[in-house]
Design a protein around this motif. Structure first.
Motif, PDB file in Angstrom:
ATOM      1  N   ILE A   6       0.861  -1.174   0.000  1.00 32.93           N
ATOM      2  CA  ILE A   6       0.000   0.000   0.000  1.00 32.93           C
ATOM      3  C   ILE A   6       0.900   1.227   0.000  1.00 32.93           C
ATOM      4  O   ILE A   6       1.821   1.337   0.812  1.00 32.93           O
ATOM      5  N   SER A   7       0.642   2.137  -0.919  1.00 29.89           N
ATOM      6  CA  SER A   7       1.530   3.289  -1.104  1.00 29.89           C
ATOM      7  C   SER A   7       1.429   4.308   0.032  1.00 29.89           C
ATOM      8  O   SER A   7       2.408   4.949   0.371  1.00 29.89           O
ATOM      9  N   ASP A   8       0.272   4.447   0.649  1.00 31.12           N
ATOM     10  CA  ASP A   8       0.087   5.419   1.733  1.00 31.12           C
ATOM     11  C   ASP A   8       0.119   4.694   3.074  1.00 31.12           C
ATOM     12  O   ASP A   8      -0.736   3.851   3.352  1.00 31.12           O
ATOM     13  N   LYS A   9       1.103   5.031   3.908  1.00 30.98           N
ATOM     14  CA  LYS A   9       1.240   4.362   5.208  1.00 30.98           C
ATOM     15  C   LYS A   9       0.005   4.543   6.079  1.00 30.98           C
ATOM     16  O   LYS A   9      -0.318   3.667   6.879  1.00 30.98           O
ATOM     17  N   ASP A  10      -0.655   5.656   5.957  1.00 29.72           N
ATOM     18  CA  ASP A  10      -1.833   5.918   6.784  1.00 29.72           C
ATOM     19  C   ASP A  10      -3.008   5.020   6.423  1.00 29.72           C
ATOM     20  O   ASP A  10      -3.966   4.910   7.203  1.00 29.72           O
ATOM     21  N   GLN A  11      -2.965   4.393   5.270  1.00 32.66           N
ATOM     22  CA  GLN A  11      -4.074   3.547   4.827  1.00 32.66           C
ATOM     23  C   GLN A  11      -3.845   2.059   5.113  1.00 32.66           C
ATOM     24  O   GLN A  11      -4.706   1.233   4.818  1.00 32.66           O
ATOM     25  N   VAL A  12      -2.716   1.723   5.710  1.00 31.64           N
ATOM     26  CA  VAL A  12      -2.390   0.303   5.958  1.00 31.64           C
ATOM     27  C   VAL A  12      -3.389  -0.321   6.932  1.00 31.64           C
ATOM     28  O   VAL A  12      -3.975  -1.370   6.661  1.00 31.64           O
ATOM     29  N   PRO A  14      -6.492   0.783   8.002  1.00 32.20           N
ATOM     30  CA  PRO A  14      -7.875   0.702   7.486  1.00 32.20           C
ATOM     31  C   PRO A  14      -8.033  -0.355   6.389  1.00 32.20           C
ATOM     32  O   PRO A  14      -9.053  -1.057   6.336  1.00 32.20           O
ATOM     33  N   THR A  15      -7.030  -0.500   5.535  1.00 27.64           N
ATOM     34  CA  THR A  15      -7.088  -1.509   4.478  1.00 27.64           C
ATOM     35  C   THR A  15      -7.099  -2.907   5.092  1.00 27.64           C
ATOM     36  O   THR A  15      -7.857  -3.783   4.650  1.00 27.64           O
ATOM     37  N   VAL A  18     -10.569  -3.688   6.339  1.00 28.63           N
ATOM     38  CA  VAL A  18     -11.487  -4.040   5.243  1.00 28.63           C
ATOM     39  C   VAL A  18     -11.222  -5.473   4.786  1.00 28.63           C
ATOM     40  O   VAL A  18     -12.165  -6.254   4.550  1.00 28.63           O
TER      41      VAL A  18
END
Length: 178
Positions: A6-12, A14-15, A18
C-alpha cells in the motif's frame, strides 16, 4: 498467501480492517486465515519491550534493596565490633560528624567496590553473550556511570543509619564495651 503493498502508510490499518471484514464474510472459521500488518507487529513488540523493561527494573530495584540491606548489616556489625575504638576516638575529641563521615565513607567504598565488580561482570558477560549470540555489543558509558553512581548512592542511603549509630555512641559506654 497474498501480499499487498500500500503506497500510503496511513491507509495500511484501514485496508487491513477491510480485508479482515471481507475474509470474515467469506470464511466461517477465523482459523483459516490471518491478516498480518507489520505496524501492528511493531506495536506488539514495543508493548513487550515496555513489559520487559518494567520487569527488569523491578528486579534491579529488589537487588539494590537486598544489596543495601546487606551493606547495612555489614556496617552494623562493624560498628558493634569497633565500639571500643569509636569510644576512644570520641573520648579524645573526635566530633560526631567525623565518626559519621568515617563510616559513611566505608559504606560508600564497600558499595562502590561491589558496583565496580558488578559492572566488570556485566560487561564481560555482555561481550561473551554478544559473541555467542552473534549480536553487536554496544557500549554506553553513560549507563555504566549511572550504575556506578547508583551503587555509591545505595552505600550512602543504607550506610547512614549504622554511621549515625556509631557517631551517637556515648564514649563512656563505648569504652566499657567488650
Amino acid at each position: 498467501q497474498i501480499t499487498l503493498r500500500i503506497s500510503d502508510k496511513d491507509q495500511v490499518v484501514p485496508t487491513a480492517a477491510v480485508i479482515r471484514e471481507s475474509l470474515a464474510k467469506n470464511h466461517k472459521d477465523p482459523n483459516q486465515y490471518s491478516v498480518v500488518v507489520p505496524q501492528e507487529l511493531l506495536k506488539q513488540a514495543e508493548q513487550i519491550k515496555v513489559i520487559f523493561n518494567v520487569v527488569l527494573g523491578s528486579i534491579a530495584a529488589i537487588s539494590l534493596i537486598v544489596g543495601g540491606i546487606g551493606i547495612m548489616n555489614i556496617m552494623l556489625a562493624t560498628v558493634t565490633e569497633r565500639t571500643r575504638e569509636i569510644g576512644i576516638r570520641l573520648a579524645i575529641g573526635a566530633l560526631e560528624r567525623e565518626v559519621l563521615l568515617q563510616f559513611l565513607v566505608e559504606a560508600v567504598v564497600l558499595s562502590s567496590l561491589g558496583g565496580l565488580i558488578g559492572i566488570v561482570l556485566a560487561l564481560t558477560t555482555s561481550v561473551i553473550l554478544s559473541g555467542v549470540l552473534q549480536v553487536p555489543f554496544v557500549f554506553q558509558g553513560g549507563i555504566v556511570i549511572i550504575a556506578f553512581l547508583f551503587s555509591a548512592t545505595v552505600g550512602v542511603v543504607f550506610g547512614y543509619f549504622p554511621a549515625q549509630k556509631a557517631a551517637r555512641l556515648d564514649p563512656i559506654e563505648a569504652l566499657r564495651h567488650e
